[in-house]
Design a protein around this motif. Structure first.
Motif, PDB file in Angstrom:
ATOM      1  N   GLU A 232       0.783  -0.959  -0.051  1.00  0.00           N
ATOM      2  CA  GLU A 232       0.026  -0.062  -0.176  1.00  0.00           C
ATOM      3  C   GLU A 232       0.923   1.139   0.026  1.00  0.00           C
ATOM      4  OE1 GLU A 232      -3.035   0.092   2.831  1.00  0.00           O
ATOM      5  OE2 GLU A 232      -3.623  -2.038   2.659  1.00  0.00           O
ATOM      6  N   PRO A 233       0.572   2.257  -0.822  1.00  0.00           N
ATOM      7  CA  PRO A 233       1.543   3.615  -0.906  1.00  0.00           C
ATOM      8  C   PRO A 233       1.408   4.249   0.428  1.00  0.00           C
ATOM      9  CG  PRO A 233      -0.600   3.620  -2.084  1.00  0.00           C
ATOM     10  CD  PRO A 233      -0.669   2.334  -1.545  1.00  0.00           C
ATOM     11  N   THR A 234       2.692   4.510   0.759  1.00  0.00           N
ATOM     12  CA  THR A 234       2.880   5.356   1.875  1.00  0.00           C
ATOM     13  C   THR A 234       2.329   6.759   1.676  1.00  0.00           C
ATOM     14  OG1 THR A 234       5.088   6.252   1.400  1.00  0.00           O
ATOM     15  CG2 THR A 234       5.028   4.175   2.606  1.00  0.00           C
ATOM     16  N   LYS A 235       2.430   7.607   2.830  1.00  0.00           N
ATOM     17  CA  LYS A 235       2.065   8.970   3.059  1.00  0.00           C
ATOM     18  C   LYS A 235       2.836   9.585   1.930  1.00  0.00           C
ATOM     19  CE  LYS A 235       1.504  13.137   5.932  1.00  0.00           C
ATOM     20  NZ  LYS A 235       1.566  13.702   7.081  1.00  0.00           N
ATOM     21  N   TYR A 236       3.947   9.498   2.017  1.00  0.00           N
ATOM     22  CA  TYR A 236       4.973  10.281   0.964  1.00  0.00           C
ATOM     23  C   TYR A 236       4.947   9.767  -0.467  1.00  0.00           C
ATOM     24  CZ  TYR A 236       9.677  11.853  -0.295  1.00  0.00           C
ATOM     25  OH  TYR A 236      10.559  12.556  -1.198  1.00  0.00           O
TER      26      TYR A 236
ATOM     27  N   ILE B 203       2.052   9.062  -1.621  1.00  0.00           N
ATOM     28  CA  ILE B 203       0.692   9.501  -1.930  1.00  0.00           C
ATOM     29  C   ILE B 203       1.040  11.277  -2.278  1.00  0.00           C
ATOM     30  CG2 ILE B 203      -1.555  10.369  -1.237  1.00  0.00           C
ATOM     31  CD1 ILE B 203      -1.447   7.527   0.368  1.00  0.00           C
ATOM     32  N   GLU B 204       1.841  11.726  -1.385  1.00  0.00           N
ATOM     33  CA  GLU B 204       2.039  13.282  -1.713  1.00  0.00           C
ATOM     34  C   GLU B 204       2.905  13.436  -3.035  1.00  0.00           C
ATOM     35  OE1 GLU B 204       4.340  14.537   1.631  1.00  0.00           O
ATOM     36  OE2 GLU B 204       2.685  14.542   3.023  1.00  0.00           O
ATOM     37  N   GLU B 205       3.817  12.743  -3.296  1.00  0.00           N
ATOM     38  CA  GLU B 205       4.694  12.819  -4.619  1.00  0.00           C
ATOM     39  C   GLU B 205       3.789  12.568  -5.803  1.00  0.00           C
ATOM     40  OE1 GLU B 205       8.298  12.406  -4.973  1.00  0.00           O
ATOM     41  OE2 GLU B 205       8.071  13.526  -3.115  1.00  0.00           O
ATOM     42  N   SER B 206       2.491  11.817  -5.679  1.00  0.00           N
ATOM     43  CA  SER B 206       1.880  11.495  -6.889  1.00  0.00           C
ATOM     44  C   SER B 206       1.150  12.695  -6.996  1.00  0.00           C
ATOM     45  CB  SER B 206       1.184  10.180  -6.940  1.00  0.00           C
ATOM     46  OG  SER B 206       0.014  10.173  -5.631  1.00  0.00           O
TER      47      SER B 206
ATOM     48  N   LYS C 194      12.965  16.129 -12.458  1.00  0.00           N
ATOM     49  CA  LYS C 194      14.027  15.169 -12.848  1.00  0.00           C
ATOM     50  C   LYS C 194      13.761  13.986 -13.113  1.00  0.00           C
ATOM     51  CE  LYS C 194      18.838  15.551 -12.351  1.00  0.00           C
ATOM     52  NZ  LYS C 194      19.923  15.853 -11.275  1.00  0.00           N
ATOM     53  N   ASP C 195      13.085  13.362 -12.052  1.00  0.00           N
ATOM     54  CA  ASP C 195      12.761  11.943 -12.197  1.00  0.00           C
ATOM     55  C   ASP C 195      11.750  11.640 -13.430  1.00  0.00           C
ATOM     56  OD1 ASP C 195      14.436  11.154 -10.127  1.00  0.00           O
ATOM     57  OD2 ASP C 195      12.622  11.204  -8.595  1.00  0.00           O
ATOM     58  N   HIS C 196      11.013  12.276 -13.750  1.00  0.00           N
ATOM     59  CA  HIS C 196       9.824  12.317 -14.849  1.00  0.00           C
ATOM     60  C   HIS C 196      10.248  13.042 -16.145  1.00  0.00           C
ATOM     61  CE1 HIS C 196       7.266  10.116 -12.204  1.00  0.00           C
ATOM     62  NE2 HIS C 196       7.711  10.944 -11.060  1.00  0.00           N
TER      63      HIS C 196
END
Length: 164
Positions: free
Chosen positions: A22-26, A28-31, A77-79
């Motif tokens: 399950e995705p973490t809070k971090y 989810i924020e990143e997305s 940069k990552d995307h």
């Protein structure tokens, strides 16, 4: 299943852990930040760098938490999201008519009297710490090989030679 994990080079335990992750809070924020960055990129026609993007994210008030510049830089940069800057065009003056006389001397530079033949030359000189450039335009008398006239201009133009 075990054959697929062997081909992929991972263990079965790692596969099932990834499957139930399950995705973490971090994450989810990143997305959320990435979606907003893509939205702002489309609104501004891919011409926003990371600095302006950070300001636009703060001004949008769509994200309740603070987003700093380093995070925006990393996500962009990552995307592979880059600003598409247009290079400024230089407004240059069109080339002026060049002055070229016929070859009367035929390499006979030794003259018998003063003021019979004058020649001109332009030299670029660098000065200062930042290597500023000026052009030295000189008119020489071939008899004594001394300058008749000279002019210093900041740019190389035919008008500077003609003024001499």
């Amino acid at each position: 299943m075990s054959e697929l994990t062997k081909v992929a080079g991972i263990t079965r335990q790692a596969y099932y852990k990834w499957l139930k992750h399950e995705p973490t809070k971090y994450e989810i924020e990143e997305s959320e930040i990435l979606q907003l960055i893509k939205q702002l990129e489309n609104e501004h026609k891919q011409s926003v760098g990371y600095d302006k993007m950070t300001r636009l994210i703060k001004l949008s008030h769509q994200i309740p938490y603070t987003v700093n510049k380093k995070r925006v830089i990393r996500i962009m940069k990552d995307h592979s999201i880059k600003a598409d800057y247009r290079q400024p065009t230089h407004k240059r003056i069109q080339a002026q008519q060049t002055y070229e006389a016929e070859n009367i001397l035929n390499r006979q530079f030794d003259q018998t009297a003063a003021n019979q033949v004058w020649v001109t030359d332009t030299t670029e000189l660098n000065y200062g710490i930042r290597l500023n450039k000026v052009r030295l335009h000189v008119v020489l008398d071939l008899y004594g090989q001394y300058p008749v006239s000279w002019l210093i201009t900041p740019t190389e133009t035919a008008e500077g030679v003609v003024q001499v």
